[in-house]
Motif scaffolding. Structure first.
Motif, PDB file in Angstrom:
ATOM      1  N   LEU A  74      55.169  85.346 -84.338  1.00  0.00           N
ATOM      2  CA  LEU A  74      54.106  85.728 -83.402  1.00  0.00           C
ATOM      3  C   LEU A  74      53.930  84.671 -82.320  1.00  0.00           C
ATOM      4  O   LEU A  74      53.770  84.998 -81.134  1.00  0.00           O
ATOM      5  N   TRP A  75      53.946  83.408 -82.702  1.00  0.00           N
ATOM      6  CA  TRP A  75      53.748  82.347 -81.716  1.00  0.00           C
ATOM      7  C   TRP A  75      54.951  82.219 -80.779  1.00  0.00           C
ATOM      8  O   TRP A  75      54.794  81.936 -79.580  1.00  0.00           O
ATOM      9  N   LEU A  76      56.142  82.473 -81.288  1.00  0.00           N
ATOM     10  CA  LEU A  76      57.317  82.437 -80.420  1.00  0.00           C
ATOM     11  C   LEU A  76      57.323  83.629 -79.459  1.00  0.00           C
ATOM     12  O   LEU A  76      57.747  83.492 -78.302  1.00  0.00           O
ATOM     13  N   GLU A  77      56.861  84.762 -79.903  1.00  0.00           N
ATOM     14  CA  GLU A  77      56.741  85.897 -78.999  1.00  0.00           C
ATOM     15  C   GLU A  77      55.722  85.600 -77.898  1.00  0.00           C
ATOM     16  O   GLU A  77      55.910  85.970 -76.733  1.00  0.00           O
ATOM     17  N   ASN A  78      54.668  84.920 -78.270  1.00  0.00           N
ATOM     18  CA  ASN A  78      53.677  84.492 -77.275  1.00  0.00           C
ATOM     19  C   ASN A  78      54.301  83.494 -76.304  1.00  0.00           C
ATOM     20  O   ASN A  78      54.037  83.541 -75.087  1.00  0.00           O
ATOM     21  N   ALA A  79      55.148  82.608 -76.812  1.00  0.00           N
ATOM     22  CA  ALA A  79      55.846  81.658 -75.942  1.00  0.00           C
ATOM     23  C   ALA A  79      56.715  82.398 -74.934  1.00  0.00           C
ATOM     24  O   ALA A  79      56.810  81.990 -73.760  1.00  0.00           O
ATOM     25  N   ARG A  80      57.354  83.466 -75.366  1.00  0.00           N
ATOM     26  CA  ARG A  80      58.153  84.261 -74.422  1.00  0.00           C
ATOM     27  C   ARG A  80      57.270  84.852 -73.328  1.00  0.00           C
ATOM     28  O   ARG A  80      57.606  84.812 -72.140  1.00  0.00           O
ATOM     29  N   ASP A  81      56.093  85.398 -73.715  1.00  0.00           N
ATOM     30  CA  ASP A  81      55.209  85.997 -72.716  1.00  0.00           C
ATOM     31  C   ASP A  81      54.766  84.972 -71.681  1.00  0.00           C
ATOM     32  O   ASP A  81      54.799  85.236 -70.472  1.00  0.00           O
ATOM     33  N   VAL A  82      54.363  83.805 -72.141  1.00  0.00           N
ATOM     34  CA  VAL A  82      53.927  82.755 -71.214  1.00  0.00           C
ATOM     35  C   VAL A  82      55.102  82.267 -70.371  1.00  0.00           C
ATOM     36  O   VAL A  82      54.970  82.022 -69.166  1.00  0.00           O
ATOM     37  N   SER A  83      56.267  82.145 -70.991  1.00  0.00           N
ATOM     38  CA  SER A  83      57.460  81.730 -70.261  1.00  0.00           C
ATOM     39  C   SER A  83      57.771  82.686 -69.117  1.00  0.00           C
ATOM     40  O   SER A  83      58.162  82.254 -68.018  1.00  0.00           O
ATOM     41  N   MET A  84      57.613  83.989 -69.364  1.00  0.00           N
ATOM     42  CA  MET A  84      57.905  84.960 -68.315  1.00  0.00           C
ATOM     43  C   MET A  84      56.972  84.777 -67.123  1.00  0.00           C
ATOM     44  O   MET A  84      57.391  84.895 -65.967  1.00  0.00           O
ATOM     45  N   PHE A  85      55.712  84.475 -67.395  1.00  0.00           N
ATOM     46  CA  PHE A  85      54.782  84.211 -66.290  1.00  0.00           C
ATOM     47  C   PHE A  85      55.201  82.955 -65.524  1.00  0.00           C
ATOM     48  O   PHE A  85      55.190  82.939 -64.286  1.00  0.00           O
ATOM     49  N   ILE A  86      55.570  81.905 -66.245  1.00  0.00           N
ATOM     50  CA  ILE A  86      55.984  80.676 -65.579  1.00  0.00           C
ATOM     51  C   ILE A  86      57.210  80.920 -64.709  1.00  0.00           C
ATOM     52  O   ILE A  86      57.245  80.564 -63.521  1.00  0.00           O
ATOM     53  N   LEU A  87      58.208  81.560 -65.281  1.00  0.00           N
ATOM     54  CA  LEU A  87      59.467  81.761 -64.563  1.00  0.00           C
ATOM     55  C   LEU A  87      59.297  82.700 -63.379  1.00  0.00           C
ATOM     56  O   LEU A  87      59.974  82.539 -62.353  1.00  0.00           O
ATOM     57  N   LEU A  88      58.391  83.659 -63.516  1.00  0.00           N
ATOM     58  CA  LEU A  88      58.123  84.573 -62.406  1.00  0.00           C
ATOM     59  C   LEU A  88      57.284  83.891 -61.337  1.00  0.00           C
ATOM     60  O   LEU A  88      57.635  83.897 -60.148  1.00  0.00           O
ATOM     61  N   GLU A  89      56.175  83.293 -61.752  1.00  0.00           N
ATOM     62  CA  GLU A  89      55.186  82.843 -60.782  1.00  0.00           C
ATOM     63  C   GLU A  89      55.601  81.581 -60.033  1.00  0.00           C
ATOM     64  O   GLU A  89      55.116  81.337 -58.935  1.00  0.00           O
ATOM     65  N   GLN A  90      56.512  80.797 -60.574  1.00  0.00           N
ATOM     66  CA  GLN A  90      56.962  79.637 -59.811  1.00  0.00           C
ATOM     67  C   GLN A  90      57.994  80.015 -58.744  1.00  0.00           C
ATOM     68  O   GLN A  90      58.292  79.222 -57.848  1.00  0.00           O
ATOM     69  N   THR A  91      58.526  81.241 -58.815  1.00  0.00           N
ATOM     70  CA  THR A  91      59.455  81.698 -57.779  1.00  0.00           C
ATOM     71  C   THR A  91      58.750  82.446 -56.649  1.00  0.00           C
ATOM     72  O   THR A  91      59.322  82.598 -55.561  1.00  0.00           O
ATOM     73  N   LEU A  92      57.527  82.910 -56.878  1.00  0.00           N
ATOM     74  CA  LEU A  92      56.870  83.743 -55.868  1.00  0.00           C
ATOM     75  C   LEU A  92      56.366  82.969 -54.644  1.00  0.00           C
ATOM     76  O   LEU A  92      56.456  83.492 -53.526  1.00  0.00           O
ATOM     77  N   PRO A  93      55.816  81.769 -54.781  1.00  0.00           N
ATOM     78  CA  PRO A  93      55.400  81.056 -53.564  1.00  0.00           C
ATOM     79  C   PRO A  93      56.537  80.854 -52.560  1.00  0.00           C
ATOM     80  O   PRO A  93      56.360  81.146 -51.372  1.00  0.00           O
ATOM     81  N   PRO A  94      57.726  80.370 -52.974  1.00  0.00           N
ATOM     82  CA  PRO A  94      58.795  80.256 -51.969  1.00  0.00           C
ATOM     83  C   PRO A  94      59.233  81.612 -51.411  1.00  0.00           C
ATOM     84  O   PRO A  94      59.591  81.708 -50.228  1.00  0.00           O
ATOM     85  N   LEU A  95      59.171  82.662 -52.238  1.00  0.00           N
ATOM     86  CA  LEU A  95      59.538  83.988 -51.749  1.00  0.00           C
ATOM     87  C   LEU A  95      58.562  84.463 -50.689  1.00  0.00           C
ATOM     88  O   LEU A  95      58.954  84.873 -49.588  1.00  0.00           O
ATOM     89  N   TYR A  96      57.263  84.400 -50.996  1.00  0.00           N
ATOM     90  CA  TYR A  96      56.259  84.919 -50.068  1.00  0.00           C
ATOM     91  C   TYR A  96      56.105  84.029 -48.839  1.00  0.00           C
ATOM     92  O   TYR A  96      55.914  84.531 -47.727  1.00  0.00           O
ATOM     93  N   MET A  97      56.174  82.716 -49.027  1.00  0.00           N
ATOM     94  CA  MET A  97      56.101  81.836 -47.863  1.00  0.00           C
ATOM     95  C   MET A  97      57.352  81.978 -47.003  1.00  0.00           C
ATOM     96  O   MET A  97      57.303  81.807 -45.773  1.00  0.00           O
ATOM     97  N   GLY A  98      58.463  82.324 -47.627  1.00  0.00           N
ATOM     98  CA  GLY A  98      59.668  82.597 -46.857  1.00  0.00           C
ATOM     99  C   GLY A  98      59.486  83.811 -45.971  1.00  0.00           C
ATOM    100  O   GLY A  98      59.890  83.809 -44.794  1.00  0.00           O
ATOM    101  N   TYR A  99      58.861  84.856 -46.514  1.00  0.00           N
ATOM    102  CA  TYR A  99      58.569  86.026 -45.694  1.00  0.00           C
ATOM    103  C   TYR A  99      57.624  85.660 -44.553  1.00  0.00           C
ATOM    104  O   TYR A  99      57.791  86.114 -43.414  1.00  0.00           O
ATOM    105  N   LEU A 100      56.638  84.842 -44.874  1.00  0.00           N
ATOM    106  CA  LEU A 100      55.663  84.455 -43.850  1.00  0.00           C
ATOM    107  C   LEU A 100      56.335  83.676 -42.724  1.00  0.00           C
ATOM    108  O   LEU A 100      56.076  83.921 -41.538  1.00  0.00           O
ATOM    109  N   ASN A 101      57.208  82.754 -43.076  1.00  0.00           N
ATOM    110  CA  ASN A 101      57.868  81.951 -42.052  1.00  0.00           C
ATOM    111  C   ASN A 101      58.870  82.760 -41.237  1.00  0.00           C
ATOM    112  O   ASN A 101      59.042  82.528 -40.041  1.00  0.00           O
TER     113      ASN A 101
END
Length: 297
Positions: A74-101
């Motif tokens: 259960l805790w490892l499955e939770n680690a996967r869920d949190v990991s997915m947020f980290i891996l997704l959300e750390q890529t979005l600022p450069p993506l969106y700021m790239g669109y803005l620029n």
């Protein structure tokens, strides 16, 4: 802006909605040190979700595990869920700021501001989730096949609307999955509160993506709309199975996990079982309803 139509068009309702999102974001920004009671710590003796929400619950593989092994899973499955947020959300600022620029002169002022707010909030979410993983002593999972490349290589080259819609699907699947299992009285308190606080901002991001998507399908030529729907279908066909079961868990257990990382037959048996399909229909119901609304089915 020039006299050209905005590159990220919004309906009048969407424009009013974005103004409200901006006001709410500025009124209550996330404070990393205060967002959850960090000093309370994470009680690993508790559970991050109910046992019946284990990915392999109801299978012979689950039945063969000891109680201690089930708790670890259960805790490892939770680690996967949190990991997915980290891996997704750390890529979005450069993506969106790239669109803005790249498209600064073609963005409406309110959309430009919200892209910056969106990016700032994703950075805060990443910091929060990484602090949680360290506090809970949980391992970081890798991205599902192709996800990192899509976010860092493919989407930056695509039209901003396509990137926003793809991001919407990614975030919405992850958010519905996490909230479905975390908001229960049995869930370890800091874990439950962290996902709740994240949801307060993530719900705004999802609303923004929905308005952009709906405006696109209202006005896009049919050929472009058909291409977008095909992209969305393909992405959903990859995302839902990956969130239903992640074979990487076998690399992190302290015992020999009953399903090997490369046992595709067993992996598919879990992902496409009657129980998993019924569970996905329930937890992803709001997303599925929206997809039908915009003609994706």
């Amino acid at each position: 802006m020039t006299g050209q139509p905005p590159i990220i068009p919004l309906s009048p309702r969407g424009r009013l909605g974005v103004e409200t999102l901006i006001e709410k974001s500025h009124a209550a920004p996330m404070d990393l040190n205060q967002v959850v009671p960090w000093r309370q710590g994470v009680d690993r003796q508790g559970v991050p979700k109910k046992m019946e929400h284990c990915w392999i619950y109801g299978t012979p593989w689950f039945d063969a595990l000891t109680e201690a092994q089930r708790h670890e899973v259960l805790w490892l499955e939770n680690a996967r869920d949190v990991s997915m947020f980290i891996l997704l959300e750390q890529t979005l600022p450069p993506l969106y700021m790239g669109y803005l620029n790249a498209h600064a002169d073609a963005l409406a002022p309110d959309v430009r501001e919200y892209l910056m707010i969106f990016s700032k909030e994703e950075i805060m979410h990443t910091l929060m989730f990484r602090r949680y993983m360290k506090l809970a002593r949980l391992p970081l999972f890798g991205p599902p096949d192709g996800l990192h490349e899509m976010l860092t290589v493919q989407l930056p080259k695509m039209h901003p609307v396509a990137g926003i819609i793809a991001t919407l699907l990614l975030e919405w699947v992850a958010e519905l999955s996490a909230m479905f299992v975390s908001q229960d009285d049995v869930v370890e308190p800091l874990t439950r509160e962290m996902f709740h606080q994240h949801h307060l901002e993530e719900a705004r991001h999802i609303a923004f993506g929905r308005w952009v998507g709906e405006s696109f399908f209202e006005h896009a030529p049919e050929v472009q709309a058909a291409q977008m729907r095909q992209m969305m279908l393909g992405l959903m066909a990859r995302l839902v199975p990956q969130f239903t079961y992640n074979p990487e868990i076998a690399r992190h257990t302290s015992f020999a996990f009953p399903i090997a990382c490369d046992d595709q037959a067993a992996i598919d048996a879990v992902r496409f079982s009657e129980r998993s399909l019924a569970l996905n229909e329930k937890r992803f119901a709001p997303l599925y309803a929206w997809l039908r609304k915009v003609g994706v089915s």
